[in-house]
Design a protein around this motif. Structure first.
Motif: not given
Length: 103
Positions: A27, A31, A35, A40-43, A46-47
């Motif tokens: 990542a 990002a 996060i 931002r919220k991770p997909t 990505v998480l």
């Protein structure tokens, strides 16, 4: 605790910089920063990569209890689980010899 706060907690607990976690997870550093700061919220993808970069499973990451083993010890334990009892005993002997402990 929010997802970003959890990422920061585990990252700092392991002494990782954002850059180091970015390299481990694939990542971007920006990002991770966004996060962690809640911008931002991770997909899920990505998480999952970040959590893997932290050496955790998703279950451990979301657990209310803090994992007691560091990722390097967890990796050692995971590898040792696949050994035979005899191999495990030899591993114990090897570790003790590295520490200078007499059997």
């Amino acid at each position: 605790m929010e997802i970003g706060e959890r990422i920061r907690f585990f990252r700092q607990r392991q002494g990782l910089s954002m850059n180091a976690l970015a390299k481990l997870s694939g990542a971007s550093q920006s990002a991770i920063s966004e996060i962690e700061s809640g911008k931002r919220k991770p997909t899920f993808d990505v998480l999952e990569r970040i959590v893997k970069g932290l050496g955790l499973t998703l279950a451990e990451f979301f657990s209310e209890e803090t994992p007691s083993l560091s990722p390097d010890l967890r990796q050692l334990l995971d590898e040792a689980e696949s050994l035979t009892p005899e191999q495990r005993q030899k591993l114990v002997e090897f570790i003790r010899s590295m520490k200078g402990v007499q059997l």
